[in-house]
Design a protein around this motif. Structure first.
Motif, PDB file in Angstrom:
ATOM      1  N   TRP A  17       1.462   8.757   0.620  1.00 28.74           N
ATOM      2  CA  TRP A  17       1.040   7.174   1.302  1.00 28.74           C
ATOM      3  C   TRP A  17       2.897   6.401   1.409  1.00 28.74           C
ATOM      4  CZ3 TRP A  17      -3.176   7.265   2.554  1.00 28.74           C
ATOM      5  CH2 TRP A  17      -4.237   8.269   1.816  1.00 28.74           C
ATOM      6  N   TYR A  21       2.568   4.728   6.159  1.00 29.92           N
ATOM      7  CA  TYR A  21       2.113   3.424   6.502  1.00 29.92           C
ATOM      8  C   TYR A  21       3.543   2.820   6.888  1.00 29.92           C
ATOM      9  CZ  TYR A  21      -2.103   2.940   3.767  1.00 29.92           C
ATOM     10  OH  TYR A  21      -3.500   3.105   3.087  1.00 29.92           O
ATOM     11  N   GLU A  36      -6.101   3.463  10.443  1.00 29.23           N
ATOM     12  CA  GLU A  36      -6.789   4.334  10.002  1.00 29.23           C
ATOM     13  C   GLU A  36      -8.056   4.057   9.425  1.00 29.23           C
ATOM     14  OE1 GLU A  36      -6.401   8.601   8.601  1.00 29.23           O
ATOM     15  OE2 GLU A  36      -8.444   8.423   8.159  1.00 29.23           O
ATOM     16  N   TRP A  38     -10.151   3.648   6.690  1.00 31.17           N
ATOM     17  CA  TRP A  38     -11.146   5.113   5.581  1.00 31.17           C
ATOM     18  C   TRP A  38     -12.250   4.673   5.328  1.00 31.17           C
ATOM     19  CZ3 TRP A  38      -8.293   9.240   3.787  1.00 31.17           C
ATOM     20  CH2 TRP A  38      -6.617   9.524   4.499  1.00 31.17           C
ATOM     21  N   GLU A  65      -8.540  -6.407  -4.022  1.00 30.52           N
ATOM     22  CA  GLU A  65      -8.637  -5.055  -3.715  1.00 30.52           C
ATOM     23  C   GLU A  65      -7.355  -4.389  -4.335  1.00 30.52           C
ATOM     24  OE1 GLU A  65      -8.832  -3.404   0.479  1.00 30.52           O
ATOM     25  OE2 GLU A  65      -9.688  -1.798   0.171  1.00 30.52           O
ATOM     26  N   ASN A  70      -4.421  -1.050   4.452  1.00 35.01           N
ATOM     27  CA  ASN A  70      -3.826  -1.995   6.099  1.00 35.01           C
ATOM     28  C   ASN A  70      -4.660  -3.085   5.960  1.00 35.01           C
ATOM     29  OD1 ASN A  70      -6.377  -0.824   6.817  1.00 35.01           O
ATOM     30  ND2 ASN A  70      -5.669   0.134   8.171  1.00 35.01           N
ATOM     31  N   SER A  72      -7.853  -4.071   6.345  1.00 35.65           N
ATOM     32  CA  SER A  72      -9.078  -3.974   6.810  1.00 35.65           C
ATOM     33  C   SER A  72      -9.575  -4.796   6.346  1.00 35.65           C
ATOM     34  CB  SER A  72      -9.500  -2.425   7.894  1.00 35.65           C
ATOM     35  OG  SER A  72      -9.321  -1.175   6.616  1.00 35.65           O
ATOM     36  N   ASP A  91      -1.035  -2.501  -3.810  1.00 36.96           N
ATOM     37  CA  ASP A  91      -1.296  -1.364  -2.684  1.00 36.96           C
ATOM     38  C   ASP A  91       0.435  -0.717  -3.139  1.00 36.96           C
ATOM     39  OD1 ASP A  91      -2.719   0.422  -0.356  1.00 36.96           O
ATOM     40  OD2 ASP A  91      -0.242   1.847  -1.159  1.00 36.96           O
ATOM     41  N   ASP A 120       2.224  -0.766  -8.870  1.00 36.20           N
ATOM     42  CA  ASP A 120       1.694   0.256  -9.430  1.00 36.20           C
ATOM     43  C   ASP A 120       0.394   0.344  -9.624  1.00 36.20           C
ATOM     44  OD1 ASP A 120       1.036   3.086 -10.500  1.00 36.20           O
ATOM     45  OD2 ASP A 120       2.790   3.738 -10.403  1.00 36.20           O
ATOM     46  N   PHE A 121      -1.108   0.144  -9.253  1.00 37.05           N
ATOM     47  CA  PHE A 121      -1.545   0.390 -10.238  1.00 37.05           C
ATOM     48  C   PHE A 121      -2.080   0.542 -11.812  1.00 37.05           C
ATOM     49  CE2 PHE A 121      -6.525  -0.852 -12.303  1.00 37.05           C
ATOM     50  CZ  PHE A 121      -6.216  -2.769 -11.966  1.00 37.05           C
ATOM     51  N   GLY A 144     -11.195   4.368  -1.679  1.00 37.03           N
ATOM     52  CA  GLY A 144     -10.574   5.733  -1.409  1.00 37.03           C
ATOM     53  C   GLY A 144      -9.493   5.537  -2.223  1.00 37.03           C
ATOM     54  N   MET A 149      -6.140   9.091  -6.330  1.00 39.40           N
ATOM     55  CA  MET A 149      -4.952   8.755  -7.369  1.00 39.40           C
ATOM     56  C   MET A 149      -5.736   9.839  -7.964  1.00 39.40           C
ATOM     57  SD  MET A 149      -5.744   5.140  -9.422  1.00 39.40           S
ATOM     58  CE  MET A 149      -4.089   4.008  -8.477  1.00 39.40           C
TER      59      MET A 149
HETATM   60  C1  LIG Z   1      -7.579   6.399   1.228  1.00 38.22           C
HETATM   61  S1  LIG Z   1      -6.156   5.169   1.144  1.00 38.22           S
HETATM   62  C2  LIG Z   1      -7.203   3.782   1.216  1.00 38.22           C
HETATM   63  C3  LIG Z   1      -6.505   2.590   1.646  1.00 38.22           C
HETATM   64  C4  LIG Z   1      -7.237   0.977   1.716  1.00 38.22           C
HETATM   65  N1  LIG Z   1      -8.245   0.913   0.914  1.00 38.22           N
HETATM   66  C5  LIG Z   1      -8.600   1.767   3.173  1.00 38.22           C
HETATM   67  O1  LIG Z   1      -9.882   1.639   3.095  1.00 38.22           O
HETATM   68  O2  LIG Z   1      -7.747   1.463   4.308  1.00 38.22           O
HETATM   69  C6  LIG Z   1      -5.925   5.283  -0.665  1.00 38.22           C
HETATM   70  C7  LIG Z   1      -4.569   3.791  -0.829  1.00 38.22           C
HETATM   71  O3  LIG Z   1      -4.941   4.030  -1.967  1.00 38.22           O
HETATM   72  C8  LIG Z   1      -2.611   3.749  -2.639  1.00 38.22           C
HETATM   73  N2  LIG Z   1      -2.778   3.589  -3.705  1.00 38.22           N
HETATM   74  C9  LIG Z   1      -2.644   5.337  -3.987  1.00 38.22           C
HETATM   75  N3  LIG Z   1      -2.340   5.363  -5.603  1.00 38.22           N
HETATM   76  C10 LIG Z   1      -2.276   3.710  -6.215  1.00 38.22           C
HETATM   77  C11 LIG Z   1      -1.301   3.149  -7.013  1.00 38.22           C
HETATM   78  N4  LIG Z   1      -1.620   4.220  -8.174  1.00 38.22           N
HETATM   79  N5  LIG Z   1      -1.390   2.068  -7.372  1.00 38.22           N
HETATM   80  C12 LIG Z   1      -1.701   1.040  -5.721  1.00 38.22           C
HETATM   81  N6  LIG Z   1      -1.896   1.460  -4.877  1.00 38.22           N
HETATM   82  C13 LIG Z   1      -2.788   2.684  -4.465  1.00 38.22           C
HETATM   83  C14 LIG Z   1      -2.700   3.961  -1.174  1.00 38.22           C
HETATM   84  O4  LIG Z   1      -1.097   3.514  -1.485  1.00 38.22           O
HETATM   85  C15 LIG Z   1      -3.363   4.108  -0.229  1.00 38.22           C
HETATM   86  O5  LIG Z   1      -2.967   3.023  -0.083  1.00 38.22           O
END
Ligand SMILES: C[S@@+](CC[C@H](N)C(=O)[O-])C[C@H]1O[C@@H](n2cnc3c(N)ncnc32)[C@H](O)[C@@H]1O
Length: 213
Positions: A17, A21, A36, A38, A65, A70, A72, A91, A120-121, A144, A149
């Motif tokens: 990721w 980004y 993008e 998603w 969220e 990005n 969106s 994020d 980092d959630f 997504g 994860m």
């Molecule tokens: C498939 S992308 C979707 C991004 C956004 N929700 C969208 O629809 O455009 C998954 C997102 O989850 C974030 N992500 C993954 N694991 C994470 C974590 N442990 N904590 C925070 N963000 C995380 C990634 O950096 C990425 O931005």
């Protein structure tokens, strides 16, 4: 399917990721491309429509969220009438935070007030609401993120990091608040089993939506 039934992939790594980004941030800075969406525009529209029908903007709800990329989805909610200073995105990729912040600043008209921060959630909780003296979000969104994860590797103890996610989500929702998730890796039944159970205290509400009683 359990998160540990999915084969791990690079989409489950922070490095992936960060790379995505970093490129999207450069593209935005150079040619204004916001990156993008998603699952496409349709998924954004469906999530916004559900929110408009179920969580009135007039009630000034707090909206988070998780994995906001990005930004969106939150920008679409702003356009639908939700207050930007009540919305936040977290994020774990710092460049995703830089990108969504830069897009918000360039959009203006309130978009610059949506707070994007690095978190980092699975390791920490967002702090925005505690700053405002509140203890839970009215609406938590995932588009997504659980999917990504679930593609991570198991940790050294053999447990899957994503397995802690449903309980962590439940922890940050205000009683009566909602969790709305869109996933391509899990069926509705699988999401229901993972999120609506005694450990989380969440109840299944309607397709891909869970409520905290
Ligand atoms: C498939 S992308 C979707 C991004 C956004 N929700 C969208 O629809 O455009 C998954 C997102 O989850 C974030 N992500 C993954 N694991 C994470 C974590 N442990 N904590 C925070 N963000 C995380 C990634 O950096 C990425 O931005």
């Amino acid at each position: 399917m359990s998160s540990d039934d999915l084969p791990s992939s690079k989409l489950g790594t922070k490095q992936h990721w960060d790379d995505v980004y970093s490129t999207e941030l450069t593209n935005f800075e150079e040619i204004g491309d916001e990156g993008e969406i998603w699952f496409g525009e349709d998924s954004v529209e469906k999530m916004v429509d559900w929110t408009v029908d179920n969580v009135a903007a007039s009630a000034n709800p707090s909206i988070l969220e998780v994995g906001s990329g990005n930004g969106s989805l939150l920008f679409a909610l702003l356009e639908a009438g939700y207050a930007p200073d009540r919305m936040a995105g977290v994020d774990y990729s710092e460049d995703a935070v830089r990108l969504s912040t830069a897009i918000g600043t360039s959009k203006g008209e309130g978009a610059e007030k949506i707070r994007f921060s690095a978190c980092d959630f699975l390791a920490e909780y967002p702090t925005e609401l505690s700053v405002a003296g509140e203890t839970g979000w009215n609406l938590v969104l995932d588009k997504g993120t659980f999917d990504a994860m679930a593609l991570a590797e198991k940790d050294v103890t053999g447990s899957h990091p994503a397995d802690t996610y449903p309980k962590r989500i439940a922890h940050i929702i205000r009683p009566g608040g909602y969790f709305l998730i869109v996933s391509c890796n899990f069926t509705e039944d699988e999401l229901r089993t993972k999120f609506a159970n005694g450990a989380t205290g969440l109840e299944y509400h309607v397709s891909d939506v869970f409520i905290r009683r």
